[in-house]
Design a protein around this motif. Structure first.
Motif, PDB file in Angstrom:
ATOM      1  N   UNK A  26       0.819  -1.225   0.000  1.00  0.00           N
ATOM      2  CA  UNK A  26       0.000   0.000   0.000  1.00  0.00           C
ATOM      3  C   UNK A  26       0.845   1.265   0.000  1.00  0.00           C
ATOM      4  N   UNK A  27       2.134   1.132   0.302  1.00  0.00           N
ATOM      5  CA  UNK A  27       2.982   2.329   0.436  1.00  0.00           C
ATOM      6  C   UNK A  27       2.687   3.082   1.725  1.00  0.00           C
ATOM      7  N   UNK A  28       1.876   2.478   2.571  1.00  0.00           N
ATOM      8  CA  UNK A  28       1.530   3.084   3.865  1.00  0.00           C
ATOM      9  C   UNK A  28       2.233   2.306   4.979  1.00  0.00           C
ATOM     10  N   UNK A 278      -9.553 -10.264   8.258  1.00  0.00           N
ATOM     11  CA  UNK A 278     -10.448  -9.203   7.763  1.00  0.00           C
ATOM     12  C   UNK A 278      -9.801  -7.839   8.016  1.00  0.00           C
ATOM     13  N   UNK A 279      -9.250  -7.659   9.193  1.00  0.00           N
ATOM     14  CA  UNK A 279      -8.672  -6.357   9.544  1.00  0.00           C
ATOM     15  C   UNK A 279      -7.482  -5.989   8.656  1.00  0.00           C
ATOM     16  N   UNK A 280      -6.630  -6.961   8.364  1.00  0.00           N
ATOM     17  CA  UNK A 280      -5.455  -6.639   7.542  1.00  0.00           C
ATOM     18  C   UNK A 280      -5.892  -6.378   6.092  1.00  0.00           C
ATOM     19  N   UNK A 281      -6.865  -7.159   5.590  1.00  0.00           N
ATOM     20  CA  UNK A 281      -7.426  -6.869   4.243  1.00  0.00           C
ATOM     21  C   UNK A 281      -7.958  -5.439   4.207  1.00  0.00           C
ATOM     22  N   UNK A 282      -8.710  -5.076   5.230  1.00  0.00           N
ATOM     23  CA  UNK A 282      -9.312  -3.742   5.271  1.00  0.00           C
ATOM     24  C   UNK A 282      -8.266  -2.650   5.366  1.00  0.00           C
ATOM     25  N   UNK A 284      -5.217  -2.721   4.316  1.00  0.00           N
ATOM     26  CA  UNK A 284      -4.539  -2.632   3.012  1.00  0.00           C
ATOM     27  C   UNK A 284      -5.399  -1.834   2.030  1.00  0.00           C
ATOM     28  N   UNK A 285      -6.683  -2.128   2.004  1.00  0.00           N
ATOM     29  CA  UNK A 285      -7.614  -1.431   1.106  1.00  0.00           C
ATOM     30  C   UNK A 285      -7.699   0.062   1.462  1.00  0.00           C
ATOM     31  N   UNK A 286      -7.764   0.359   2.737  1.00  0.00           N
ATOM     32  CA  UNK A 286      -7.819   1.768   3.169  1.00  0.00           C
ATOM     33  C   UNK A 286      -6.512   2.459   2.793  1.00  0.00           C
TER      34      UNK A 286
END
Ligand code: PMP
Length: 325
Positions: A26-28, A278-282, A284-286
């Motif tokens: 994500x670069x975050x 679920x939290x790590x998927x979310x 990454x998406x955020x």
């Protein structure tokens, strides 16, 4: 000396851990709060202690009394540990769709575990309602009522939120989290928004739950389908979640979650439960949505050891139409 005095003092103050692949993709900076390192093994130890302490303080729970709760498992495990540590009896009602390992851990801890058929909240035989009725039938018992007891939310307002603020030196841009009772997201977001108004709070939901629709449309209608995740998703807005200042919501499918937990296992050596997937998927998406350079915090709710016969069993997964990716 740096010493914690017993089980209760071992709760909280968990590390904040950088997740490598999610951060790079994500670069975050994707940071996970290591709640699996609580002494009972999950984020629910905090809520369990705050709720039991409140019952002690109010006088509802007397020495040698009985603590009753309806729980998907982790709250029960936290409660069962604390009951042992403080001399209470423990009765746990649990729906029959939760992992076998959780039941075994509860029994090992000495809880009286009552596994009941999984039925909707509207049904009088729902595990939460059975727990409430049973507690009422006994003079020495208190019903913890984690869904609507706001000492749950307070635990995260008073401990998890301040820890995240301190551990990030106030540089957190977003907090992203799946929801069961809502205690975690409501308490953490209340604290963080008081310190930094423009922080983004993102609710993550599994399929078959009503919370994504609630945040997106204002109406808590169930989404179609079901989920193998444990401890998250809800059909209603609990007292803990009510009034929480949530900016937006995302849905994460079971296959996305499964692919993520197996990636975390293979590539980074982590063994996490489904809500953490679920939290790590979310997160990454955020991170992708916000763009590079942001600092995003999520919760590493529990470890995967309790899910060896389900999430980490390939045949079990295949029977649900899921694969490790
Ligand atoms: N993950 C797991 C593994 C849980 O057991 C729970 C609690 N039900 C949650 C996430 C959700 O936390 P909360 O109840 O604070 O919303």
């Amino acid at each position: 000396m740096d010493v914690r005095d017993g089980f209760i003092e071992a709760i909280g103050d968990t590390p904040l851990i950088r997740l490598r692949a999610a951060s790079e993709a994500s670069g975050c900076e994707i940071l996970g709060k290591a709640e699996f390192m609580n002494p009972g093994g999950s984020v629910k130890d905090r809520a369990a202690w705050w709720m039991i302490r409140e019952a002690e303080t109010s006088g509802a729970l007397q020495p040698g009394g009985t603590v009753v709760e309806g729980t998907a498992g982790n709250t029960g495990i936290g409660i069962a540990h604390i009951c042992r540590a403080r001399g209470y009896s423990c009765v746990i009602y649990m729906p029959d769709n939760q992992s076998r390992e959780k039941v075994e851990i509860l029994e090992t801890l000495g809880a009286d575990v009552r596994v009941v058929p999984t039925v909707p909240y509207s049904d009088e035989m729902n595990y939460q309602k059975q727990a409430g009725r049973y507690a009422q039938s006994r003079d020495d018992a208190v019903w913890v009522n984690q869904f609507d007891n706001t000492a749950n939310r307070l635990a995260h307002y008073e401990s998890t939120g301040p820890e995240i603020w301190r551990q990030t030196d106030g540089t957190v841009d977003a907090f992203v989290c799946s929801v069961g009772t809502g205690g975690t997201i409501a308490g953490v977001s209340q604290y963080l928004k008081q310190r930094k108004q423009d922080i983004e709070i993102v609710l993550l939901d599994c399929i078959g739950s009503a919370l994504y629709n609630f945040v997106s449309t204002g109406v808590a209608t169930l989404s179609d389908g079901t989920s193998i995740t444990e401890g998250i998703g809800n059909s209603r807005i609990t007292d803990n979640l009510a009034g929480a200042d949530i900016d937006w919501a995302l849905q994460v499918s079971d296959q996305e979650m499964v692919t993520m937990v197996y990636r975390l296992l293979r590539e980074e050596g982590w063994l996490f439960g489904s809500s953490t997937g679920v939290n790590v998927c979310g997160a990454l998406e955020v991170g992708r949505k916000l763009g590079p350079g942001h600092r995003i915090v999520t919760m590493l709710c529990d470890g995967g050891g309790k899910y060896r016969t389900s999430l980490y069993n390939r045949e079990w997964l295949a029977a649900k139409g899921l694969h490790p990716g």
